[in-house]
Design a protein around this motif. Structure first.
Motif, PDB file in Angstrom:
ATOM      1  N   PHE A 421       0.824  -1.221   0.000  1.00 58.83           N
ATOM      2  CA  PHE A 421       0.000   0.000   0.000  1.00 58.83           C
ATOM      3  C   PHE A 421       0.861   1.275   0.000  1.00 58.83           C
ATOM      4  CE2 PHE A 421      -2.335  -3.181   2.708  1.00 58.83           C
ATOM      5  CZ  PHE A 421      -3.136  -3.647   1.680  1.00 58.83           C
ATOM      6  N   ILE A 422       1.847   1.311  -0.879  1.00 59.06           N
ATOM      7  CA  ILE A 422       2.716   2.484  -0.965  1.00 59.06           C
ATOM      8  C   ILE A 422       1.931   3.665  -1.528  1.00 59.06           C
ATOM      9  CG2 ILE A 422       4.755   3.463  -2.075  1.00 59.06           C
ATOM     10  CD1 ILE A 422       6.015   0.710  -2.000  1.00 59.06           C
ATOM     11  N   ARG A 423       1.990   4.788  -0.817  1.00 56.40           N
ATOM     12  CA  ARG A 423       1.410   6.024  -1.334  1.00 56.40           C
ATOM     13  C   ARG A 423       2.509   6.794  -2.069  1.00 56.40           C
ATOM     14  NH1 ARG A 423      -0.522   3.363   3.382  1.00 56.40           N
ATOM     15  NH2 ARG A 423      -2.574   4.186   3.966  1.00 56.40           N
ATOM     16  N   TRP A 424       2.149   7.390  -3.201  1.00 58.03           N
ATOM     17  CA  TRP A 424       3.140   8.172  -3.917  1.00 58.03           C
ATOM     18  C   TRP A 424       2.450   9.308  -4.647  1.00 58.03           C
ATOM     19  CZ3 TRP A 424       3.449   7.977  -9.460  1.00 58.03           C
ATOM     20  CH2 TRP A 424       2.614   7.029 -10.053  1.00 58.03           C
ATOM     21  N   SER A 425       3.230  10.276  -5.046  1.00 57.40           N
ATOM     22  CA  SER A 425       2.677  11.447  -5.715  1.00 57.40           C
ATOM     23  C   SER A 425       3.759  12.097  -6.562  1.00 57.40           C
ATOM     24  CB  SER A 425       2.136  12.459  -4.688  1.00 57.40           C
ATOM     25  OG  SER A 425       3.191  12.959  -3.883  1.00 57.40           O
ATOM     26  N   TYR A 426       3.321  12.897  -7.503  1.00 64.00           N
ATOM     27  CA  TYR A 426       4.249  13.655  -8.324  1.00 64.00           C
ATOM     28  C   TYR A 426       3.608  14.987  -8.673  1.00 64.00           C
ATOM     29  CZ  TYR A 426       1.354  12.089 -12.280  1.00 64.00           C
ATOM     30  OH  TYR A 426       0.307  11.828 -13.127  1.00 64.00           O
ATOM     31  N   GLY A 427       4.439  15.911  -9.128  1.00 62.42           N
ATOM     32  CA  GLY A 427       3.911  17.222  -9.460  1.00 62.42           C
ATOM     33  C   GLY A 427       5.017  18.230  -9.690  1.00 62.42           C
ATOM     34  N   ALA A 428       4.626  19.494  -9.744  1.00 61.17           N
ATOM     35  CA  ALA A 428       5.562  20.591  -9.987  1.00 61.17           C
ATOM     36  C   ALA A 428       5.061  21.830  -9.276  1.00 61.17           C
ATOM     37  CB  ALA A 428       5.705  20.863 -11.490  1.00 61.17           C
ATOM     38  N   GLY A 429       5.975  22.765  -9.046  1.00 64.10           N
ATOM     39  CA  GLY A 429       5.591  23.987  -8.360  1.00 64.10           C
ATOM     40  C   GLY A 429       6.732  24.975  -8.294  1.00 64.10           C
ATOM     41  N   ILE A 430       6.590  25.921  -7.376  1.00 65.39           N
ATOM     42  CA  ILE A 430       7.572  26.988  -7.173  1.00 65.39           C
ATOM     43  C   ILE A 430       7.989  26.992  -5.708  1.00 65.39           C
ATOM     44  CG2 ILE A 430       7.939  29.492  -7.208  1.00 65.39           C
ATOM     45  CD1 ILE A 430       6.101  29.693  -9.548  1.00 65.39           C
ATOM     46  N   VAL A 431       9.297  27.161  -5.478  1.00 67.16           N
ATOM     47  CA  VAL A 431       9.860  27.206  -4.130  1.00 67.16           C
ATOM     48  C   VAL A 431      10.418  28.600  -3.882  1.00 67.16           C
ATOM     49  CG1 VAL A 431      11.591  26.253  -2.570  1.00 67.16           C
ATOM     50  CG2 VAL A 431      10.424  24.760  -4.196  1.00 67.16           C
ATOM     51  N   LEU A 432      10.123  29.171  -2.719  1.00 61.16           N
ATOM     52  CA  LEU A 432      10.659  30.461  -2.305  1.00 61.16           C
ATOM     53  C   LEU A 432      11.498  30.251  -1.051  1.00 61.16           C
ATOM     54  CD1 LEU A 432      10.908  33.565  -2.233  1.00 61.16           C
ATOM     55  CD2 LEU A 432       8.712  33.619  -1.019  1.00 61.16           C
ATOM     56  N   ARG A 433      12.752  30.668  -1.123  1.00 63.76           N
ATOM     57  CA  ARG A 433      13.654  30.566   0.038  1.00 63.76           C
ATOM     58  C   ARG A 433      13.592  31.859   0.838  1.00 63.76           C
ATOM     59  NH1 ARG A 433      18.859  32.269   0.559  1.00 63.76           N
ATOM     60  NH2 ARG A 433      19.052  32.571  -1.709  1.00 63.76           N
ATOM     61  N   ASN A 443       2.786  23.974  -4.823  1.00 64.10           N
ATOM     62  CA  ASN A 443       2.897  22.867  -5.767  1.00 64.10           C
ATOM     63  C   ASN A 443       1.538  22.444  -6.303  1.00 64.10           C
ATOM     64  OD1 ASN A 443       5.770  22.463  -5.413  1.00 64.10           O
ATOM     65  ND2 ASN A 443       5.294  21.554  -3.423  1.00 64.10           N
ATOM     66  N   TYR A 444       1.564  21.931  -7.516  1.00 61.79           N
ATOM     67  CA  TYR A 444       0.399  21.227  -8.052  1.00 61.79           C
ATOM     68  C   TYR A 444       0.694  19.734  -7.930  1.00 61.79           C
ATOM     69  CZ  TYR A 444      -3.583  19.956 -10.907  1.00 61.79           C
ATOM     70  OH  TYR A 444      -4.777  19.432 -11.341  1.00 61.79           O
ATOM     71  N   CYS A 445      -0.114  19.025  -7.120  1.00 61.00           N
ATOM     72  CA  CYS A 445       0.181  17.643  -6.740  1.00 61.00           C
ATOM     73  C   CYS A 445      -0.842  16.683  -7.334  1.00 61.00           C
ATOM     74  CB  CYS A 445       0.168  17.500  -5.220  1.00 61.00           C
ATOM     75  SG  CYS A 445       1.199  18.694  -4.345  1.00 61.00           S
ATOM     76  N   ILE A 446      -0.342  15.517  -7.719  1.00 61.04           N
ATOM     77  CA  ILE A 446      -1.209  14.434  -8.198  1.00 61.04           C
ATOM     78  C   ILE A 446      -0.931  13.214  -7.317  1.00 61.04           C
ATOM     79  CG2 ILE A 446      -1.829  12.968 -10.144  1.00 61.04           C
ATOM     80  CD1 ILE A 446      -0.815  15.175 -11.993  1.00 61.04           C
ATOM     81  N   ASP A 458      -5.638  16.902  -3.873  1.00 61.68           N
ATOM     82  CA  ASP A 458      -5.436  16.758  -5.312  1.00 61.68           C
ATOM     83  C   ASP A 458      -5.506  18.137  -5.954  1.00 61.68           C
ATOM     84  OD1 ASP A 458      -5.199  15.917  -7.871  1.00 61.68           O
ATOM     85  OD2 ASP A 458      -7.014  14.705  -7.921  1.00 61.68           O
ATOM     86  N   GLY A 459      -4.362  18.620  -6.406  1.00 60.40           N
ATOM     87  CA  GLY A 459      -4.309  19.955  -6.998  1.00 60.40           C
ATOM     88  C   GLY A 459      -3.284  20.813  -6.296  1.00 60.40           C
ATOM     89  N   VAL A 460      -3.612  22.079  -6.069  1.00 54.55           N
ATOM     90  CA  VAL A 460      -2.671  23.037  -5.500  1.00 54.55           C
ATOM     91  C   VAL A 460      -2.525  22.801  -3.995  1.00 54.55           C
ATOM     92  CG1 VAL A 460      -2.170  25.475  -5.114  1.00 54.55           C
ATOM     93  CG2 VAL A 460      -3.194  24.741  -7.275  1.00 54.55           C
ATOM     94  N   GLN A 461      -1.283  22.775  -3.524  1.00 51.13           N
ATOM     95  CA  GLN A 461      -1.002  22.572  -2.111  1.00 51.13           C
ATOM     96  C   GLN A 461       0.111  23.524  -1.680  1.00 51.13           C
ATOM     97  OE1 GLN A 461       0.705  18.736  -0.856  1.00 51.13           O
ATOM     98  NE2 GLN A 461      -0.699  18.721   0.899  1.00 51.13           N
ATOM     99  N   PHE A 462      -0.098  24.174  -0.556  1.00 55.57           N
ATOM    100  CA  PHE A 462       0.872  25.148  -0.029  1.00 55.57           C
ATOM    101  C   PHE A 462       1.574  24.550   1.194  1.00 55.57           C
ATOM    102  CE2 PHE A 462       1.882  28.503   3.056  1.00 55.57           C
ATOM    103  CZ  PHE A 462       2.759  29.261   2.303  1.00 55.57           C
ATOM    104  N   GLY A 463       2.892  24.738   1.272  1.00 53.98           N
ATOM    105  CA  GLY A 463       3.648  24.252   2.406  1.00 53.98           C
ATOM    106  C   GLY A 463       4.674  25.272   2.874  1.00 53.98           C
ATOM    107  N   ALA A 464       4.907  25.307   4.177  1.00 49.99           N
ATOM    108  CA  ALA A 464       5.905  26.196   4.779  1.00 49.99           C
ATOM    109  C   ALA A 464       6.618  25.435   5.872  1.00 49.99           C
ATOM    110  CB  ALA A 464       5.249  27.456   5.335  1.00 49.99           C
TER     111      ALA A 464
END
Length: 469
Positions: A421-433, A443-446, A458-464
């Motif tokens: 039952f491995i969970r996995w995801s892929y996507g792309a986004g922008i990182v600000l340092r 990021n836009y996550c799938i 599913d879709g846009v996700q924000f992280g800090a």
């Protein structure tokens, strides 16, 4: 940053009997800059005296440890380099607001022809200082107020009181810090604290009141931390709708644990590195030094970074851990691992992978998570050194699993369970340092491999945060 000032050992005269007065028929003499540079770099010198201006309550012995190498300098360039290194060491002690360095020729009856005097002009911190700032944790923020007594006994000791009010956690604590003279990385600290945290993914509220001692020391290229912690924990339900499994864990417990952490870090930055590696291994043993909680906990973090063409960076990360209960009691919800969210396996909600009961996530006793990342400059390629350097384009592939193990089974059964039952995801986004403080990701996550009970984003996700998979 301060400035290292130096005066010439042999100033060139502009008048006198050797040159005479400069008239119309005088021949101009051109001095080659290379010859002057050679004199400064190669002339043997001796540091005869080191002076300090501005010392008050600071003891002489701790200062001598930081400036001792200056007396070993052999030429002026070496003196300037070692003076700068000594200045950095003095500022690292956290007892001076400002340190300036002046290098001059030696004066007095005992002055040698090639003797130098080095003067450090320092400004000590006040006996009581205050601070106000904000901090960013893993997908949470907090306001921090602090009071500090720096250089309490004159040898870089400090006492700090800190109050923090955050989105998920409120804490206050009192700490005492004492470095070893001449070896700042080897230090001792004592902490008293109270922390109240809210964990909505588990419908759990936890209040910790504790004391801890830490001893930090380097060995070769590794840094080690030995820690003892005694904490009285109070667990309770955050909402009336909390599941029975969470309510069952409510109550008081006393944990006394010994832990050891080893870190090898060659990265050029801890927030958004371009090169280098990190290895962090942590072990915690609870129950043998008292308390009613007993377990053995191991976890590690590995990160490798490689700079590629066109200022791109390839990064790989691997996390893992295991908790083994000892005795008859099962593990506590407060000690287990949690996985999922914008700082670990992206595309899933915060800590929403693994065992759960009625929508409350209970954590797991074993986990692993891995990530493959490609960071590239923004497509419009802003100029180097500008605001655009703080942003990076981010492509990622994450995977992981969190579960409970049957320890009566062998290692092969454990590996099979972790591979299910491995969970996995892929996507792309922008990182600000954000400097060396934290980083933000959009990021836009799938998400893929979703299991029953998992919550996804599913879709846009924000992280800090400061620690990302």
């Amino acid at each position: 940053m301060g400035t290292v000032h130096a005066r010439s050992l042999e100033p060139l005269p502009v008048s006198g009997s050797d040159f005479g007065a400069l008239g119309d028929e005088s021949e101009l003499i051109e001095v080659e800059p290379e010859a002057k540079q050679e004199v400064l770099e190669n002339k043997d010198v001796v540091v005869q005296h080191i002076h300090f201006d501005g010392l008050g309550r600071t003891k002489d012995d701790i200062i001598m440890y930081e400036i001792g190498d200056l007396f070993k300098a052999k030429n002026l360039i070496d003196v300037m380099r070692k003076s700068h290194e000594a200045r950095e060491k003095l500022l690292r002690l956290g007892i001076f607001r400002q340190v300036e360095v002046l290098i001059d020729t030696c004066q007095g009856d005992d002055a040698l022809p090639n003797g130098l005097d080095v003067t450090f002009e320092v400004t000590e911190l006040r006996r009581l200082t205050g601070s106000y700032n904000t901090m960013v944790g893993n997908n949470e923020g907090s306001m921090v107020l602090g009071l500090k007594l720096p250089n309490l006994f004159g040898r870089a000791e400090k006492v700090t009181f800190q109050f923090s009010y955050g989105t998920k956690e409120t804490s206050y604590g009192l700490s005492f810090f004492k470095p070893q003279p001449g070896n700042f990385e080897r230090n001792f600290s004592l902490n008293l604290y109270k922390v109240t945290g809210q964990f909505p993914w588990s419908s759990l509220r936890e209040t910790d009141r504790g004391v801890s001692t830490e001893f930090n020391f380097p060995i070769w290229k590794t840094n080690h931390t030995l820690k003892w912690e005694g904490v009285w924990r109070e667990l309770g339900s955050l909402a009336r709708t909390a599941s029975f499994s969470v309510r069952e864990e409510s109550g008081h417990s006393l944990k006394s644990s010994l832990s050891h952490t080893m870190v090898i870090d060659s990265r050029n930055s801890s927030i958004l590195p371009r090169r280098g590696a990190l290895l962090k291994i942590n072990q915690e043993l609870a129950g043998y030094s008292g308390g009613d909680v007993a377990f053995l906990k191991e976890d590690f973090e590995l990160q490798l970074n490689k700079q590629l063409l066109w200022d791109s960076v390839l990064s790989t990360t691997l996390w893992g851990g295991m908790l083994v209960p000892m005795g008859d009691k099962p593990s506590s919800i407060a000690d287990r691992f949690y996985l999922g969210g914008p700082t670990s396996v992206r595309g899933f909600s915060m800590y929403s992978i693994g065992p759960q009961s009625e929508g409350d996530y209970l954590g797991g006793e074993a986990y692993w998570a891995g990530g493959l990342h490609l960071y590239t400059p923004l497509p419009f390629q802003p100029g180097r050194g500008g605001f655009g350097d703080l942003f990076r384009t981010h492509f990622f592939l994450n995977a992981g699993n969190l579960c409970n193990l049957n320890y009566s089974e062998g290692p092969k059964a454990h590996l099979r369970k972790l591979a299910e039952f491995i969970r996995w995801s892929y996507g792309a986004g922008i990182v600000l340092r954000l400097g060396n403080i934290a980083r933000l990701e959009l990021n836009y996550c799938i998400p893929m491999g979703v299991q029953s009970g998992d919550r996804i984003c599913d879709g846009v996700q924000f992280g800090a945060g400061i620690r990302f998979l």
